[in-house]
Structures are given as structure tokens and as C-alpha cells.
Enzyme design. Structure first.
Site, mmCIF file in Angstrom:
data_model
loop_
_atom_site.group_PDB
_atom_site.id
_atom_site.type_symbol
_atom_site.label_atom_id
_atom_site.label_comp_id
_atom_site.label_asym_id
_atom_site.label_seq_id
_atom_site.Cartn_x
_atom_site.Cartn_y
_atom_site.Cartn_z
ATOM 1 N N GLY A 15 59.899 34.581 7.124
ATOM 2 C CA GLY A 15 59.362 33.559 6.228
ATOM 3 C C GLY A 15 58.140 32.888 6.824
ATOM 4 N N ASN A 82 63.770 31.846 9.955
ATOM 5 C CA ASN A 82 63.308 30.709 9.159
ATOM 6 C C ASN A 82 63.380 30.951 7.659
ATOM 7 O OD1 ASN A 82 61.442 28.306 8.435
ATOM 8 N ND2 ASN A 82 60.280 30.103 7.733
ATOM 9 N N SER A 135 69.321 23.214 7.795
ATOM 10 C CA SER A 135 68.917 22.160 6.869
ATOM 11 C C SER A 135 69.889 21.004 6.978
ATOM 12 C CB SER A 135 68.912 22.687 5.428
ATOM 13 O OG SER A 135 68.760 21.636 4.493
ATOM 14 N N TYR A 147 73.232 26.670 -1.783
ATOM 15 C CA TYR A 147 72.252 26.327 -0.744
ATOM 16 C C TYR A 147 72.928 25.606 0.419
ATOM 17 C CZ TYR A 147 68.142 24.489 1.599
ATOM 18 O OH TYR A 147 67.192 24.178 2.550
ATOM 19 N N LYS A 151 73.380 27.063 4.305
ATOM 20 C CA LYS A 151 72.802 26.391 5.470
ATOM 21 C C LYS A 151 73.882 25.899 6.439
ATOM 22 C CE LYS A 151 68.426 26.936 4.734
ATOM 23 N NZ LYS A 151 67.600 27.722 5.672
#
Length: 238
Positions: A15, A82, A135, A147, A151
Site C-alpha cells: 500500500g 500497511n 488502527s 474493519y 484491524k
């Protein structure tokens, strides 16, 4: 006599084409690395950096890309996992397909890219460093379950990989950013960004370079006795 240029150690950033990833590439170059940016998008060219286009959710393509980097530039000494996507599906909008896609990008490559790089380092009896970008959602949860779960998985993977690799002198750490000024952050609604900002003690989002500096520290020799750590770079979430 002509001075021989010392070869820079190789770092890979998934990324790496934009946002936090691009800032990480810049920070590692400044610290003396040659960097391969692996991204589904094309990476802007610069000194000591080359872009490699790959969809990291395709593990065969990811490993083939790592092998290509090694063949062209040598052993990967630093891996920064990342790459990630932000799903904006609430619990009752979420489908198995959306969940699987998020995990396939945010979590699975962390394990299998790390596995590949660690195997090569061990075979060469060389130390190395892996840094995962998690995150705050992995710490505190998220209104988007896939999400937040992915994470949280990155944090769990970091702790497990660190235990598996510590005696091989391969350090594994993570950074858990809060709100950061990136294209991904812009995908959130203004209302959600306002909610997130209100939770930050410093009352502002981070610049990508502020996250990148933490990653570069963990990747390098200044953190030589740090492994299994998760650094909260979130401006103080209280």
C-alpha cells in the site's frame, strides 16, 4: 580510486503508492533504505524507490511479487504491512462477501507476507523487522465490524508473530493510528469524521508523516530491543 557505493538494505511497503504508505516510503528512504512499494495502483517514481503493482488479496501474486523484488534487489530486511481498505458497512449491511474481502486485504497478507520474508531471513541467518499498520479501530472497536475485526486481527497477528520470531532476531511490531488525513479518511462522512475528531485528545487528525516516523523508528536499529509492541499513534484517545 572511485568510492564504491554501499548497497542500501531493502524494505517493502504494501500500500505504498499514497497516503500513509507513501509517507512510510519517504521515511524509510530518509533512513537509508531502498524501498519497494507494492500497491494495486502505480507508485510515483523517485530515487531509491520502485513500484510493483500487485493485488495483495491474491496471495500467489503477493508472494510472486516478493520473490521478484528479492531477485532484482536482494534480501528483504524490513517489511511494512500497511495496505488496507475501509469498509463502511454497518452490522446489518454487512455480507459474508464484504467481510471476506476486508480480511483478504487487511489481515491475510500480514500473515503470509511475514511468513515469506521471515523464511528468507532465517535461511540467510539475518535479522529483520516487520511493522504492521493496525488502527485504533482494532483497539476500541468500530461501527464497521469487518474493519474493526480485521484491524484487531492485525494486532493479534503482531503479538503472535513476535513470539514466533523473537529467537530468530526478527522483530515484529505494530502502529495503531487514529484519524489520519488520507483519501481513506475522506471516504468517511463529515459526521463520522467529526465524531472521531472529538475523541482525540489533541483535537486534530494526524498527518501521514507522523505515523510514518513511528513506523520508521520501529523498523530501524533504534528499536533494536522492541518486539511485540503496539504503539498507539492517535493523538491521545481517552
Amino acid at each position: 580510486m572511485t568510492a564504491v557505493k554501499e548497497r542500501r538494505p531493502v524494505a517493502v511497503v504494501t500500500g505504498g503508492a499514497k497516503g500513509i504508505g507513501a509517507a512510510i516510503c519517504d521515511a524509510l528512504i530518509a533512513d537509508g533504505y531502498w524501498v519497494a512499494a507494492v500497491d494495486i495502483a502505480t507508485t510515483a517514481k523517485q530515487d531509491h524507490l520502485e513500484g510493483y503493482v500487485a493485488d495483495i488479496s491474491d496471495l500467489a501474486a503477493l508472494i510472486a511479487t516478493l520473490e521478484k523484488i528479492e531477485a532484482e534487489h536482494g534480501l528483504v530486511r524490513v517489511l511494512v504491512n500497511n495496505a488496507g481498505i475501509l469498509s463502511s458497512k454497518t452490522l446489518f449491511e454487512l455480507t459474508p462477501e464484504t467481510f471476506d474481502r476486508t480480511v483478504a486485504i487487511n489481515l491475510r497478507p500480514v500473515i503470509f507476507a511475514s511468513q515469506h520474508v521471515a523464511r528468507r531471513l532465517i535461511a540467510e541467518d539475518r535479522p529483520g523487522s516487520i511493522v504492521n499498520v493496525a488502527s485504533s479501530a482494532g483497539r476500541f472497536g468500530s461501527i464497521w465490524p469487518d474493519y474493526g475485526t480485521s484491524k484487531a486481527g492485525v494486532i493479534g497477528a503482531t503479538l503472535s508473530l513476535a513470539k514466533a520470531l523473537a529467537d530468530k532476531q526478527i522483530r515484529v511490531n505494530a502502529v495503531a493510528p487514529g484519524q489520519v488525513v488520507t483519501d481513506m479518511n475522506a471516504e468517511m462522512s463529515p459526521e463520522q469524521r467529526a465524531i472521531n475528531s472529538a475523541r482525540i485528545g489533541m483535537k486534530r487528525p494526524a498527518d501521514p508523516s507522523e505515523i510514518a516516523d513511528v513506523v520508521a523508528f520501529l523498523a530501524g536499529d533504534r528499536a533494536s530491543f522492541v518486539t511485540g509492541s503496539v504503539v498507539d499513534a492517535n493523538g491521545g484517545r481517552f
